[in-house]
Design an enzyme around this catalytic site. Sequence first.
Site, short mmCIF file in Angstrom:
data_model
loop_
_atom_site.label_atom_id
_atom_site.label_comp_id
_atom_site.label_asym_id
_atom_site.label_seq_id
_atom_site.Cartn_x
_atom_site.Cartn_y
_atom_site.Cartn_z
N HIS A 244 0.70 -1.18 0.00
CA HIS A 244 0.16 -0.19 -0.10
C HIS A 244 0.85 1.18 0.19
CE1 HIS A 244 -3.72 1.96 -0.30
NE2 HIS A 244 -3.20 2.98 0.03
N TYR A 248 1.70 5.34 -2.48
CA TYR A 248 1.95 6.43 -2.12
C TYR A 248 3.27 7.09 -2.45
CZ TYR A 248 -2.44 6.35 -0.06
OH TYR A 248 -3.92 6.07 0.37
N HIS A 395 -10.19 0.75 -10.66
CA HIS A 395 -9.73 1.84 -9.50
C HIS A 395 -7.97 2.13 -9.93
CE1 HIS A 395 -8.16 3.51 -5.68
NE2 HIS A 395 -7.54 2.42 -5.35
N PHE A 396 -7.27 0.94 -10.00
CA PHE A 396 -5.99 1.66 -10.07
C PHE A 396 -5.55 2.09 -11.35
CE2 PHE A 396 -5.08 -3.26 -10.50
CZ PHE A 396 -4.50 -3.08 -11.70
N HIS A 397 -6.23 1.97 -12.39
CA HIS A 397 -6.10 2.83 -13.60
C HIS A 397 -6.46 4.16 -13.47
CE1 HIS A 397 -5.42 -1.32 -15.45
NE2 HIS A 397 -4.51 -0.64 -16.38
N ARG A 459 -11.16 -10.07 -12.14
CA ARG A 459 -9.88 -9.40 -12.56
C ARG A 459 -8.87 -10.66 -12.64
NH1 ARG A 459 -6.44 -7.07 -7.42
NH2 ARG A 459 -4.96 -6.59 -9.25
N ARG A 460 -7.64 -10.31 -13.41
CA ARG A 460 -6.83 -10.98 -13.78
C ARG A 460 -7.41 -12.28 -14.44
NH1 ARG A 460 -3.03 -10.37 -8.26
NH2 ARG A 460 -1.74 -8.63 -9.38
FE1 HAS Z 1 -5.93 2.14 -4.06
C1 HAS Z 1 -6.40 -1.40 -4.35
C2 HAS Z 1 -7.91 1.86 -1.14
C3 HAS Z 1 -5.57 5.56 -3.56
C4 HAS Z 1 -3.54 2.02 -6.52
N1 HAS Z 1 -5.12 0.73 -5.05
C5 HAS Z 1 -5.59 -0.64 -5.27
C6 HAS Z 1 -4.49 -1.28 -6.24
C7 HAS Z 1 -3.81 -0.54 -6.66
C8 HAS Z 1 -3.98 0.89 -6.05
C9 HAS Z 1 -2.63 -0.69 -7.52
O1 HAS Z 1 -8.68 -0.16 0.86
C10 HAS Z 1 -4.71 -2.78 -6.58
C11 HAS Z 1 -3.77 -3.73 -5.80
C12 HAS Z 1 -3.63 -5.13 -6.33
O2 HAS Z 1 -3.15 -5.60 -7.43
O3 HAS Z 1 -4.39 -5.93 -5.53
N2 HAS Z 1 -6.53 3.44 -2.56
C13 HAS Z 1 -7.39 3.16 -1.57
C14 HAS Z 1 -7.63 4.24 -0.81
C15 HAS Z 1 -6.90 5.34 -1.48
C16 HAS Z 1 -6.33 4.71 -2.55
C17 HAS Z 1 -8.27 4.55 0.36
N3 HAS Z 1 -4.61 3.50 -4.88
C18 HAS Z 1 -4.59 4.72 -4.53
C19 HAS Z 1 -3.64 5.52 -5.22
C20 HAS Z 1 -3.13 4.39 -5.98
C21 HAS Z 1 -3.73 3.25 -5.80
C22 HAS Z 1 -3.31 6.88 -5.15
C23 HAS Z 1 -1.85 4.55 -7.01
C24 HAS Z 1 -1.13 5.77 -7.05
N4 HAS Z 1 -6.81 0.48 -3.02
C25 HAS Z 1 -7.55 0.80 -1.89
C26 HAS Z 1 -7.81 -0.53 -1.17
C27 HAS Z 1 -7.32 -1.55 -2.19
C28 HAS Z 1 -6.86 -0.82 -3.26
C29 HAS Z 1 -8.72 -1.11 -0.06
C30 HAS Z 1 -7.71 -3.17 -2.12
C31 HAS Z 1 -9.02 -3.55 -3.13
C32 HAS Z 1 -9.13 -5.08 -2.88
O4 HAS Z 1 -9.81 -5.55 -2.39
O5 HAS Z 1 -8.38 -5.76 -3.78
C33 HAS Z 1 -6.88 7.05 -1.26
O6 HAS Z 1 -5.62 7.35 -0.71
C34 HAS Z 1 -7.72 7.80 -2.09
C35 HAS Z 1 -7.96 9.33 -1.64
C36 HAS Z 1 -7.98 10.10 -2.76
C37 HAS Z 1 -8.83 11.01 -2.89
C38 HAS Z 1 -8.95 12.06 -4.04
C39 HAS Z 1 -8.44 13.41 -3.77
C40 HAS Z 1 -8.56 14.21 -4.91
C41 HAS Z 1 -7.43 14.89 -5.49
C42 HAS Z 1 -7.54 15.79 -6.62
C43 HAS Z 1 -8.20 17.11 -6.64
C44 HAS Z 1 -8.16 17.87 -8.19
C45 HAS Z 1 -9.54 18.20 -8.65
C46 HAS Z 1 -9.56 18.82 -9.73
C47 HAS Z 1 -10.60 18.44 -7.58
C48 HAS Z 1 -10.07 11.29 -1.88
C49 HAS Z 1 -6.19 15.51 -4.46
C50 HAS Z 1 -9.58 20.38 -9.92
C51 HAS Z 1 -10.07 20.64 -11.30
C52 HAS Z 1 -9.88 21.94 -11.77
C53 HAS Z 1 -10.64 22.41 -13.40
C54 HAS Z 1 -9.28 23.10 -11.26
#
Ligand code: HAS
Length: 569
Positions: A244, A248, A395-397, A459-460
Site C-alpha cells: 500500500h 503513495y 480503480h488503479f487505472h 480480475r486477472r
Molecule cells: Fe488504492 C487497491 C484503497 C489510492 C493504487 N489501489 C489498489 C490497487 C492499486 C491501487 C494498484 O482499501 C490494486 C492492488 C492489487 O493489485 O491488488 N486506494 C485506496 C484508498 C485510496 C487509494 C483509500 N490506490 C490509491 C492510489 C493508488 C492506488 C493513489 C496509486 C497511485 N486501494 C484501496 C483498497 C484496495 C486498493 C482498499 C484493495 C482493493 C481490493 O480489495 O483488492 C486513497 O488514498 C484515495 C484518496 C484520494 C482522494 C482523491 C483526492 C483528489 C485530489 C484531486 C483534486 C483535484 C481536483 C480537480 C478536484 C480522496 C487530490 C480540480 C480541477 C480543476 C479544473 C481546477
Amino acid sequence: MTKRKAQAVTPAAAALPPGTFKREDRLAAWFITIAMVALFIGGSMGPLQKLEHVGINWYPALAKIGIGSVRIQSYYQGLTAHGVLNALVWTTFFIVGFFNYAIPRSLGRPLSRPRVNLLALVLMIVGLVMAAIPILTNLASVLYTFYPPMKASVFFYLGLVLVVVGSWVAGLSYYMTYWQWRKDNPGQKTPFIALAGIITMVMWQIATLGVATEILVLIIPWVLGWTEGTDPQLARTFFWFTGHPLVYFWLLPAYVSWYGMLPKQAGGKMFSEQLARLVFWLFLVLSIPVGLHHQFVDPGVPAGWKAIHAVLTYSLFLPSMATAFTVVASLEVAGRARGGKGLLGWITKLPWGNPSYTAQNLAMILFVFGGIGGLTNASYNLNLAIHNTIWVPGHFHLTVGSAVTLTFFGIAYWLVPALTGKPLASRRAALAQAWTWFIGMLLMSNALHILGLNFGAPRRTALGTAPYVDPAWNPLQIEAAIGGIVLGISGLLFFGNMLATALSRKRAEVREEMPVAEPLHPEYVTPGWLDNWRPWVIATILLILVAYGPVLVGMIANINLNAPGVQIR
Ligand code: HAS
C-alpha cells in the site's frame, strides 16, 4: 517553539553557473529513458488484454514472434510484463530520475556524491535485466504481486531486490546532499520540493522493508529448495506492508508537482506552503500501517486488526482531501490572476493550451473518481463486493494509471526539453495525447467498475475464453476495449513526441527550467515542527509497531512453511 525563517537563503538554482547540474541531468536522463522504454513495452500489452476480453486473442500470433525463448506466449505472461514494467519499473525509474533533477535544484546545490547515484543506476539496470529475462521467457508469470504459492525463477526475485536496493542507494545520495545543505544552512527551512521528495524516499525505504523480508526470508530460500515450502499468508502480509505505501510512493512525486510546480506553470502561487508540508509528513506517518485493507478477505488475519487498518486507511483520506482543497485553491489563485471572474470563470483562464499543465489537471480530475473508488475499497463490507473483481483494475487505472502516469507525462513535457535543451517536438500532439488519455481512461475504467460491481466479473482472467461470461457483459467489455485502444493511440502519441524531441536537431531558444511555485504568503512563518524529522519518524515507527507488531508476531509464531509452490506457464 522553534521557528524557521520564512525564506530559504540557498541561491536559486537558476542563479548558479550553467552546467552546475550536468552530472545530475545526465543521470536523470538515463533513469527517465529507461522508465519510458519500460512503459512502452509494458503499456503495449494493455490494448492486447482488452482485445482478448472481447474474444480477439492475439497471444497465439504473438507467441510466433520472438528471439529464441524470448516471446510472449500467454495472457498471464503478458499481464505480468504489463504490471511489472508499468507499475514497478516505469514508476520507480521515473521517480528517481525526476528527484535526481529536482532535489538538487531545490536545495540549490549539486549532489554531494553523484557516484552514489551512478551506483543506484547500475544496480537498478542490473536488477531490471535480471527480472525481465525470466518474465520474457515465461519463467516468471506470477503477476506483479508474485503471491506465493506461485513460483518464479529466482532471478526474477533477485532482480526486484536489486531494483529496490538501487532506489535505496539513490535515496541515500539525496540524504547526504540534504545533510550537507543543513550543515551549511543552520536554522533555514528546507525548500519545499526537496523536503517533499526526501520524505517520499524515507517513506519508501521504511515501507520496502516488508517486501525485502518477504523475498529474502520467505521466497528465495523456498525457490532454491532450502525450505520445503513457504507460508503464503505471512508472505502476503509482508507484501502488503510494502504494497500500500507503494501506491503513495507513486503518488507523492505527483503531489510534489501539483503543490510545488503546477501553480507556477498556471501563473499563480502555492496557496498554503505550511499545509503542503503537513500533508507530506502525514503521508510519512500514515501510509504504511494500512496494508491489511488489501487482506480483508484473508482468513488468517484477525478481524480486529483488519478493522484497525480500515480506520487508519480512512485517516489517510485527510491528507488527500487537504491536497484537493489546497491544490484547487492554488489554481484558483492562478486563474483569477489571469483575469478569471465569477464562481467558476477562473477555470477557463487556466493555461489549457499548455500540455504540461493540461495533462496534470486532467490527471487530478481522474483522481477524484479514483479516490472515491479507493474509499469504497477501504470499507470493510463494501470491499467484499469488489475484491478480486475487475473493479480493482478500474480503480488503479484511475490512480496509478491516471493521477500518477498522466502527471508524469505532464512533467515529461517540460522535463525532457529541460534535459535535452530542445523544444518539445509538438505541443499540439502533446495536448491531443493528454485528452485522449483522459477519454480512454474514462471509458475503460467506467466499464471496469460496472463490470466488477454489477456482474462480479473477475480480475486477472482471460475473459475471452472463460465459459461463464454473460452476454450482458458484452457492451461494457466493448466499451473497455475501445478505451484500451484509445489509450494505446495516446501512448503512441506520447512516445512519438518524446522520441521526436530527443532526436530533433533544433535547440530551444530558452532552455526549460524547473517551475518552482512561490508561497502565496511568504510572510507566514513555518513552525519548526514542520521541518523537524524526529517527531515524525518516531511517530511513523511507533504506529507501525502498534498496527503491525501483534499481527506479525502472531503469524510468525504460527508460521507454516508447507506450501510447495506452483509454476504458471
Ligand atoms: Fe488504492 C487497491 C484503497 C489510492 C493504487 N489501489 C489498489 C490497487 C492499486 C491501487 C494498484 O482499501 C490494486 C492492488 C492489487 O493489485 O491488488 N486506494 C485506496 C484508498 C485510496 C487509494 C483509500 N490506490 C490509491 C492510489 C493508488 C492506488 C493513489 C496509486 C497511485 N486501494 C484501496 C483498497 C484496495 C486498493 C482498499 C484493495 C482493493 C481490493 O480489495 O483488492 C486513497 O488514498 C484515495 C484518496 C484520494 C482522494 C482523491 C483526492 C483528489 C485530489 C484531486 C483534486 C483535484 C481536483 C480537480 C478536484 C480522496 C487530490 C480540480 C480541477 C480543476 C479544473 C481546477
